[in-house]
Design a protein around this motif. Structure first.
Motif, PDB file in Angstrom:
ATOM      1  N   GLY A   1     -49.006  42.492  23.854  1.00 50.88           N
ATOM      2  CA  GLY A   1     -50.260  42.888  23.293  1.00 50.88           C
ATOM      3  C   GLY A   1     -49.980  44.413  22.670  1.00 50.88           C
ATOM      4  N   THR A   2     -48.941  44.708  22.090  1.00 52.30           N
ATOM      5  CA  THR A   2     -48.677  46.024  21.665  1.00 52.30           C
ATOM      6  C   THR A   2     -49.744  46.383  20.534  1.00 52.30           C
ATOM      7  OG1 THR A   2     -46.379  45.668  22.412  1.00 52.30           O
ATOM      8  CG2 THR A   2     -46.766  47.418  21.148  1.00 52.30           C
ATOM      9  N   ARG A   3     -50.062  47.684  20.399  1.00 54.85           N
ATOM     10  CA  ARG A   3     -51.208  48.171  19.548  1.00 54.85           C
ATOM     11  C   ARG A   3     -50.492  48.761  18.394  1.00 54.85           C
ATOM     12  NH1 ARG A   3     -56.277  48.819  21.114  1.00 54.85           N
ATOM     13  NH2 ARG A   3     -56.557  49.349  18.927  1.00 54.85           N
ATOM     14  N   LEU A   4     -49.107  49.501  18.695  1.00 57.61           N
ATOM     15  CA  LEU A   4     -48.644  50.305  17.553  1.00 57.61           C
ATOM     16  C   LEU A   4     -47.097  50.413  17.954  1.00 57.61           C
ATOM     17  CD1 LEU A   4     -49.022  52.304  15.195  1.00 57.61           C
ATOM     18  CD2 LEU A   4     -48.818  54.086  16.983  1.00 57.61           C
ATOM     19  N   VAL A   5     -46.220  50.342  16.428  1.00 60.34           N
ATOM     20  CA  VAL A   5     -44.707  50.585  16.843  1.00 60.34           C
ATOM     21  C   VAL A   5     -44.479  51.724  15.856  1.00 60.34           C
ATOM     22  CG1 VAL A   5     -42.616  49.445  16.401  1.00 60.34           C
ATOM     23  CG2 VAL A   5     -44.582  47.996  16.878  1.00 60.34           C
ATOM     24  N   VAL A   6     -43.624  52.636  16.594  1.00 60.09           N
ATOM     25  CA  VAL A   6     -42.972  53.867  15.933  1.00 60.09           C
ATOM     26  C   VAL A   6     -41.457  53.535  15.920  1.00 60.09           C
ATOM     27  CG1 VAL A   6     -42.731  56.196  15.762  1.00 60.09           C
ATOM     28  CG2 VAL A   6     -44.548  55.237  17.087  1.00 60.09           C
ATOM     29  N   THR A   7     -40.913  53.715  14.530  1.00 63.99           N
ATOM     30  CA  THR A   7     -39.634  53.020  14.257  1.00 63.99           C
ATOM     31  C   THR A   7     -39.134  53.989  13.249  1.00 63.99           C
ATOM     32  OG1 THR A   7     -38.079  51.242  13.992  1.00 63.99           O
ATOM     33  CG2 THR A   7     -39.938  51.667  12.577  1.00 63.99           C
ATOM     34  N   ASP A   8     -37.689  53.861  12.773  1.00 66.44           N
ATOM     35  CA  ASP A   8     -37.101  54.695  11.888  1.00 66.44           C
ATOM     36  C   ASP A   8     -36.504  53.842  10.672  1.00 66.44           C
ATOM     37  OD1 ASP A   8     -35.062  53.547  13.227  1.00 66.44           O
ATOM     38  OD2 ASP A   8     -33.715  55.187  13.122  1.00 66.44           O
ATOM     39  N   PRO A   9     -35.947  54.183   9.500  1.00 69.38           N
ATOM     40  CA  PRO A   9     -35.532  53.286   8.436  1.00 69.38           C
ATOM     41  C   PRO A   9     -34.767  52.280   8.842  1.00 69.38           C
ATOM     42  CG  PRO A   9     -36.152  55.494   7.713  1.00 69.38           C
ATOM     43  CD  PRO A   9     -36.053  55.844   9.370  1.00 69.38           C
ATOM     44  N   ALA A  10     -33.671  52.794  10.030  1.00 65.26           N
ATOM     45  CA  ALA A  10     -32.809  51.677  10.266  1.00 65.26           C
ATOM     46  C   ALA A  10     -33.284  50.632  10.987  1.00 65.26           C
ATOM     47  CB  ALA A  10     -31.672  52.737  11.094  1.00 65.26           C
TER      48      ALA A  10
ATOM     49  N   ALA B   1     -44.318  60.886  25.391  1.00 62.88           N
ATOM     50  CA  ALA B   1     -45.378  62.015  25.879  1.00 62.88           C
ATOM     51  C   ALA B   1     -46.733  61.865  25.109  1.00 62.88           C
ATOM     52  CB  ALA B   1     -44.983  63.710  25.553  1.00 62.88           C
ATOM     53  N   GLY B   2     -46.645  61.547  23.757  1.00 67.81           N
ATOM     54  CA  GLY B   2     -48.218  61.328  23.398  1.00 67.81           C
ATOM     55  C   GLY B   2     -48.810  60.209  23.681  1.00 67.81           C
ATOM     56  N   ALA B   3     -47.983  59.017  23.975  1.00 64.10           N
ATOM     57  CA  ALA B   3     -48.814  57.841  24.260  1.00 64.10           C
ATOM     58  C   ALA B   3     -49.393  58.145  25.852  1.00 64.10           C
ATOM     59  CB  ALA B   3     -47.756  56.575  24.423  1.00 64.10           C
ATOM     60  N   LEU B   4     -48.475  58.910  26.683  1.00 62.89           N
ATOM     61  CA  LEU B   4     -48.901  59.076  27.949  1.00 62.89           C
ATOM     62  C   LEU B   4     -50.067  60.050  28.140  1.00 62.89           C
ATOM     63  CD1 LEU B   4     -45.866  59.248  29.846  1.00 62.89           C
ATOM     64  CD2 LEU B   4     -46.913  57.259  29.476  1.00 62.89           C
ATOM     65  N   ARG B   5     -50.009  60.939  27.202  1.00 67.31           N
ATOM     66  CA  ARG B   5     -51.350  61.875  27.235  1.00 67.31           C
ATOM     67  C   ARG B   5     -52.644  61.100  26.789  1.00 67.31           C
ATOM     68  NH1 ARG B   5     -49.893  67.869  24.575  1.00 67.31           N
ATOM     69  NH2 ARG B   5     -51.926  68.122  25.453  1.00 67.31           N
ATOM     70  N   VAL B   6     -52.598  60.026  26.082  1.00 70.84           N
ATOM     71  CA  VAL B   6     -53.823  59.450  25.818  1.00 70.84           C
ATOM     72  C   VAL B   6     -54.120  58.311  26.937  1.00 70.84           C
ATOM     73  CG1 VAL B   6     -52.975  57.623  24.348  1.00 70.84           C
ATOM     74  CG2 VAL B   6     -55.133  58.773  23.712  1.00 70.84           C
ATOM     75  N   GLY B   7     -53.343  58.291  27.559  1.00 70.32           N
ATOM     76  CA  GLY B   7     -53.554  57.282  28.745  1.00 70.32           C
ATOM     77  C   GLY B   7     -52.892  56.002  28.459  1.00 70.32           C
ATOM     78  N   ALA B   8     -52.217  55.896  27.398  1.00 69.10           N
ATOM     79  CA  ALA B   8     -51.615  54.587  27.004  1.00 69.10           C
ATOM     80  C   ALA B   8     -50.157  54.331  27.696  1.00 69.10           C
ATOM     81  CB  ALA B   8     -51.460  54.451  25.524  1.00 69.10           C
ATOM     82  N   VAL B   9     -49.755  53.151  27.509  1.00 72.48           N
ATOM     83  CA  VAL B   9     -48.529  52.709  28.282  1.00 72.48           C
ATOM     84  C   VAL B   9     -47.368  52.790  27.430  1.00 72.48           C
ATOM     85  CG1 VAL B   9     -47.461  50.829  29.637  1.00 72.48           C
ATOM     86  CG2 VAL B   9     -49.938  51.411  29.828  1.00 72.48           C
ATOM     87  N   TYR B  10     -46.381  53.570  27.610  1.00 69.46           N
ATOM     88  CA  TYR B  10     -45.271  53.582  26.556  1.00 69.46           C
ATOM     89  C   TYR B  10     -44.491  52.354  26.800  1.00 69.46           C
ATOM     90  CZ  TYR B  10     -40.926  54.514  24.246  1.00 69.46           C
ATOM     91  OH  TYR B  10     -39.792  54.440  23.364  1.00 69.46           O
ATOM     92  N   GLN B  11     -43.983  51.522  25.633  1.00 64.69           N
ATOM     93  CA  GLN B  11     -43.107  50.618  25.674  1.00 64.69           C
ATOM     94  C   GLN B  11     -41.733  50.718  24.992  1.00 64.69           C
ATOM     95  OE1 GLN B  11     -44.910  46.893  24.027  1.00 64.69           O
ATOM     96  NE2 GLN B  11     -42.945  45.662  24.036  1.00 64.69           N
ATOM     97  N   PRO B  12     -40.740  50.785  25.680  1.00 67.84           N
ATOM     98  CA  PRO B  12     -39.410  50.985  24.928  1.00 67.84           C
ATOM     99  C   PRO B  12     -38.917  49.431  24.250  1.00 67.84           C
ATOM    100  CG  PRO B  12     -38.780  50.575  27.258  1.00 67.84           C
ATOM    101  CD  PRO B  12     -40.512  50.462  27.185  1.00 67.84           C
ATOM    102  N   LEU B  13     -38.327  49.855  23.227  1.00 65.74           N
ATOM    103  CA  LEU B  13     -37.549  48.573  22.662  1.00 65.74           C
ATOM    104  C   LEU B  13     -36.220  48.965  22.185  1.00 65.74           C
ATOM    105  CD1 LEU B  13     -40.588  47.483  19.990  1.00 65.74           C
ATOM    106  CD2 LEU B  13     -39.727  46.208  22.119  1.00 65.74           C
ATOM    107  N   PHE B  14     -35.311  48.337  22.850  1.00 61.88           N
ATOM    108  CA  PHE B  14     -33.675  48.834  22.435  1.00 61.88           C
ATOM    109  C   PHE B  14     -33.355  48.486  20.986  1.00 61.88           C
ATOM    110  CE2 PHE B  14     -29.141  47.216  23.456  1.00 61.88           C
ATOM    111  CZ  PHE B  14     -28.751  48.426  23.562  1.00 61.88           C
ATOM    112  N   THR B  15     -32.792  49.431  20.390  1.00 56.18           N
ATOM    113  CA  THR B  15     -32.413  49.501  19.005  1.00 56.18           C
ATOM    114  C   THR B  15     -31.538  48.410  18.682  1.00 56.18           C
ATOM    115  OG1 THR B  15     -30.968  51.244  19.364  1.00 56.18           O
ATOM    116  CG2 THR B  15     -33.273  51.725  18.533  1.00 56.18           C
TER     117      THR B  15
END
Length: 219
Positions: free
Chosen positions: A84-93, A55-69
Motif C-alpha cells: 500500500g505504498t504512498r510514494l516512490v522516489v526514483t531516478d531517470p535510469a 532518514a526523511g521517511a523515518l522522521r515523519v514516522g513513515a516506514v521506508y520500503q527498499p526496492l532493488f534497482t
C-alpha cells in the motif's frame, strides 16, 4: 556519508546536511498527507538521495520500503500493491519501469528533467520545503522498515521490521562488525535488500558513524 559516482565524481554529506535535507523531505511527506505507518519506497542506486529518503521517511514516522534497482516492473508492482505504498522516489535510469506499474503511487524523481516526462523533481521539491522538522515519535513495536523476501520459494512475502530491531542492529555493528570511531567503513551490500539497508545505512547512522556508498553496478 562519503560517496563516489560511476562517472568518477565524489563528495561528502555531513550529518548537518542530512538533517536539513531529511527535514525538507519529511515536510514534503507531511504536506502530502503521508505520516506514521505509511510506506515510502526508494527505487534508487547507492547515492546521497537514498540516505535522505530513508532518514526523511523515518522522521515523519513513515516506514521506508527498499526496492532493488534490478527489479522489473512486475516485481515492483507486486511489492507496491502489497505494501500500500504512498510514494516512490526514483531516478531517470529506473523511472521507465514505473510506467508499466498498474496503480503506481505518486513519484518523485532525482534529476527529473532527464526522464523527458512530466514528473516532480526531487531537489526542486525539497528546496520549497522548510529545513526544520520535529521527528514523529514511534514505539518499539511500530514498524520502521518494510522489507520483502526474495521470492525464491513462492511469492515474495512482506516483512515489517519493528523499531526495537535497532537494538540488535547496534549490537551487531559494534560487536560483530566491530565498527570503531576511527574506522572508515564501506559495506558493499546493496541497500535494496536487508543486509545493505540494515548494515550499510541504518547501522552506521545509528552509531553516528559515516558510511561509504558507490553507485556503480556490481562486477
Amino acid at each position: 556519508l562519503y560517496y563516489e559516482t560511476i562517472d568518477g565524481g565524489d563528495g561528502v554529506l555531513t550529518f548537518a546536511e542530512l538533517k536539513e535535507a531529511s527535514a525538507r523531505f519529511a515536510n514534503y511527506l507531511k504536506s502530502q498527507g503521508i505520516g506514521k505507518g505509511d510506506r515510502v519506497a526508494g527505487l534508487l542506486p547507492r547515492t546521497p538521495e537514498l540516505l535522505i529518503v530513508v532518514a526523511g521517511a523515518l522522521r515523519v514516522g513513515a516506514v521506508y520500503q527498499p526496492l532493488f534497482t534490478a527489479f522489473g516492473s512486475g516485481a515492483i508492482e507486486y511489492r507496491l500493491e502489497r505494501a500500500g505504498t504512498r510514494l516512490v522516489v526514483t531516478d531517470p535510469a529506473n523511472y521507465p519501469k514505473l510506467n508499466d506499474v498498474k496503480g503506481c503511487p505518486p513519484v518523485l524523481c532525482v534529476n527529473a528533467a532527464d526522464t523527458g516526462a512530466d514528473v516532480p523533481d526531487f531537489a526542486q521539491t525539497l528546496a520549497a520545503q522548510a529545513d526544520q522538522f520535529e521527528p514523529v515519535m514511534i514505539t518499539g513495536a511500530d514498524p520502521f522498515l518494510q522489507m520483502f523476501t526474495s521470492g525464491t520459494v513462492g511469492k515474495s512475502k512482506g516483512v515489517a521490521v519493528p523499531a526495537r530491531a535497532l537494538l540488535a542492529f547496534y549490537v551487531y555493528m559494534k560487536y560483530a562488525v566491530g565498527l570503531r570511531p576511527e574506522d572508515r567503513f564501506w559495506n558493499v551490500a546493496d541497500p535494496g535488500w536487508a543486509y545493505g539497508l540494515y548494515y550499510a545505512v541504518t547501522g552506521p547512522l545509528l552509531m553516528g558513524h559515516a558510511t561509504t556508498l558507490y553507485d556503480g553496478p556490481f562486477t
